[in-house]
Motif scaffolding. Structure first.
Motif, PDB file in Angstrom:
ATOM      1  N   LEU A   4       0.832  -1.192   0.000  1.00  0.00           N
ATOM      2  CA  LEU A   4       0.000   0.000   0.000  1.00  0.00           C
ATOM      3  C   LEU A   4       0.873   1.251   0.000  1.00  0.00           C
ATOM      4  O   LEU A   4       1.969   1.260   0.548  1.00  0.00           O
ATOM      5  N   SER A   5       0.362   2.322  -0.593  1.00  0.00           N
ATOM      6  CA  SER A   5       1.094   3.586  -0.622  1.00  0.00           C
ATOM      7  C   SER A   5       0.773   4.398   0.628  1.00  0.00           C
ATOM      8  O   SER A   5      -0.333   4.349   1.167  1.00  0.00           O
ATOM      9  N   VAL A   6       1.778   5.163   1.084  1.00  0.00           N
ATOM     10  CA  VAL A   6       1.664   5.916   2.334  1.00  0.00           C
ATOM     11  C   VAL A   6       2.125   7.347   2.099  1.00  0.00           C
ATOM     12  O   VAL A   6       3.165   7.586   1.477  1.00  0.00           O
ATOM     13  N   LEU A   7       1.347   8.300   2.602  1.00  0.00           N
ATOM     14  CA  LEU A   7       1.735   9.708   2.617  1.00  0.00           C
ATOM     15  C   LEU A   7       1.995  10.100   4.073  1.00  0.00           C
ATOM     16  O   LEU A   7       1.097  10.052   4.901  1.00  0.00           O
ATOM     17  N   TYR A   8       3.240  10.462   4.374  1.00  0.00           N
ATOM     18  CA  TYR A   8       3.639  10.804   5.741  1.00  0.00           C
ATOM     19  C   TYR A   8       3.945  12.300   5.769  1.00  0.00           C
ATOM     20  O   TYR A   8       4.930  12.756   5.186  1.00  0.00           O
ATOM     21  N   ILE A   9       3.103  13.069   6.446  1.00  0.00           N
ATOM     22  CA  ILE A   9       3.298  14.509   6.577  1.00  0.00           C
ATOM     23  C   ILE A   9       3.813  14.782   7.987  1.00  0.00           C
ATOM     24  O   ILE A   9       3.099  14.584   8.974  1.00  0.00           O
TER      25      ILE A   9
END
Length: 579
Positions: A312-317
């Motif tokens: 799965l793709s992850v966006l970490y801000i």
């Protein structure tokens, strides 16, 4: 030669009347079209006003170029900037304006006032201006028109009443032509009395402003009026950067999130067990609350690793740590984020992509942070979004609407079907109270805290709530080491619950106590057995003595009975002899 389409042969009144019943024209800015419930009024003039730097020209270029990309043709009339500068602006935002110009789908008319050429007497002659615009519209068969910075004509008029009268004529001419037109104008403190456009002339008025709070600027849009149709009436913050205009109608979110029965592992087996064995549901919101140093970021990174391992793709801000800091710090715990990090969003060896976006919370306003987060979600379409820490945004703002903005951010991400993990920093006062006050939308709430005893600090973890999941109600120990992250059951002994090294000391002490008690128990049992044996021996002796005495008495009784019988026989014999 094929004749270009034109509306020049249609009676003006008929064109104007017909345009009133047409569906709205999309601007190409999704959030603005949502607020306008479809777009700008078709065939009518829309006024876009705002001070310098609020984004008027960018919105106008977007409206024009998006229409051309959809197959329309358009005319851009500038009263302020040079055409070459406008082409550069458009290309800077990714619009191929020069190609549109070369293909004949776009025409730019330079109408910047020149007192030596267009002024007659003491006023500008607009007849020639409108004639040029009309010819350009007819030549292209254009359906979209932009009049940029019409207030730039002010220097060509002797007085403002003359300008107001001419602008009224321009608006009427646009309605007669039935062309969808966007007119930009600057903002002045006495705008209504200066030009008289806002309340009486335009069919739709959009106001742009810049608000500065705590030395941070936010651009805001508001639809002042729109004749003949409903529209959003609130103020809406929007972004203006290299990506163009991005506007989210944050106050217009609805409860339309889809649910999933699929679970996402936290990457920590013990924590999964506390959440029913498999982790939270996809599309849910998980909040990790805790004091500094309790491991919130590490758990969030464990979520990211588990998602990437699952493809799965992850966006970490990250609002506090830079990219290098985050990768280095988590590597010490055995979490190698660099393995999954991708700047292009691609995948390698079946692993999901991790996109890290560090941005300091103090750099932008709260609204801009939220919009950037939403835009990143919509651009990259991740399965998991991590906001670390989300409290860094709200803590900076004393605005009472900060909570509402955070709630809307979480709502909007949830409506996209994206799983969210957010971290919250709690104060060190020991109360463990959350100040975000967003627990109503949180699906899974995990709290971490420090436990200090005998000079040692231990980390404790508990699940406060988990909607739809069979959760553990125990407070467990959370350990962070080079071997990774572990959830350990606390030691429960005779003296209570202990954690950390005190656990080993208490366990050793209890084991020694148990061993001694086992020895004491064995000794007691042995003494009890010996006492039983003594009792049995005594009973046997007493029984033997009883039997001896009984036998002696039996012999004595028998002897007495024999003597008595002998005496009786003797007496009987004597009695017979006498007779």
């Amino acid at each position: 030669m094929t004749r270009l389409p034109t509306n020049a042969d249609v009676p003006a009144s008929d064109s104007a009347l017909e345009s009133m019943h047409k569906p709205p024209i999309a601007t190409g800015i999704e959030g603005l079209d949502f607020i306008l419930q479809g777009g700008l009024p078709a065939g009518r003039p829309t006024l876009l006003r705002g001070a310098a730097g609020t984004g008027k020209t960018v919105i106008a270029l977007t409206f024009l170029c998006q229409g051309i990309a959809a197959g329309e043709t358009a005319v851009f009339v500038t009263f302020d900037e040079a055409p070459e500068a406008l082409l550069g602006h458009a290309e800077g935002f990714g619009f191929p304006a020069r190609r549109y110009l070369a293909e004949g789908r776009l025409r730019i008319l330079d109408m910047r006032p020149d007192r030596n050429e267009v002024q007659v007497g003491e006023t500008i002659e607009l007849t020639a201006v409108l004639a040029r615009i009309g010819f350009a519209l007819d030549s292209l068969g254009a359906t979209r028109l932009v009049l940029d910075a019409v207030d730039g004509m002010e220097t060509g008029f002797a007085d403002l009443p003359s300008l107001r009268g001419e602008l009224t004529h321009v608006f009427d001419w646009i309605r007669e032509r039935a062309v969808t037109c966007l007119i930009t104008v600057g903002e002045y403190a006495d705008f209504s009395t200066r030009y008289g456009l806002e309340d009486y002339i335009a069919d739709c008025v959009i106001a742009l402003t810049q608000e500065v709070s705590n030395r941070v600027m936010t651009r805001v849009l508001r639809v002042v009026k729109r004749r003949g149709a409903a529209h959003g009436s609130n103020e809406y913050p929007f972004l203006l950067d290299r990506g163009g205009i991005f506007l989210v109608p944050i106050t217009g979110s609805v409860l339309s999130a889809k649910v999933s029965d699929t679970r996402l592992s936290t990457g920590i087996s013990g924590l999964d067990a506390m959440l029913g064995g498999q982790g939270p549901y996809l599309g849910s919101i998980t909040l990790l609350s805790g004091q500094a140093g309790t491991g919130k970021t590490s758990i969030a990174c464990s979520f990211a690793r588990a998602a990437c391992e699952a493809g799965l793709s992850v966006l970490y801000i990250s609002f506090e740590e830079s990219l290098d800091e985050l990768i280095r710090n988590q590597r010490s715990l055995g979490i190698d984020l660099a393995r999954y990090h991708r700047t292009d969003g691609g995948t390698v060896d079946g692993l999901g992509a991790l996109l890290l976006q560090p941005v300091r919370a103090v750099e932008l306003g709260l609204e801009e942070h939220l919009m950037r987060a939403i835009r990143s979600v919509r651009q990259h379409r991740p399965a998991l979004v991590i906001l670390d820490p989300i409290s860094g945004l709200a803590a900076r703002s004393r605005d009472p609407v900060a909570k509402e903005m955070l709630l809307r951010l979480l709502h909007l991400i949830k409506e996209e079907g994206v799983t969210t993990v957010a971290t919250e920093l709690l104060a060190d006062d020991g109360s463990g109270v959350s100040h975000l006050d967003v627990s109503s939308i949180i699906d899974v709430w995990i709290k971490l805290r420090r436990h200090e005893n005998d000079g040692e600090m231990n980390r404790l973890i508990t699940v406060v709530k988990a909607r739809g999941l069979p959760t553990s109600d125990q407070v467990k120990e959370f350990r962070m080491s080079r071997d990774g992250l572990q959830i350990v059951d606390p030691y429960v002994g005779e003296g209570g619950i202990v954690y950390g090294t005190a656990r080993m000391a208490r366990q050793t002490e209890d084991e020694e106590t148990i061993s001694q008690l086992h020895l004491d128990l064995e000794r007691a049992r042995q003494l009890r057995a010996e006492l039983g044996e003594i009792q049995a021996a005594n009973e046997r002796l007493a029984r033997a003595e009883h039997e001896v005495k009984t036998a002696a008495l039996d012999r004595q009784a028998a002897e007495i009975e024999r003597r008595l019988a002998a005496i009786e026989r003797t007496r009987t014999a004597i009695g017979r002899g006498r007779a």
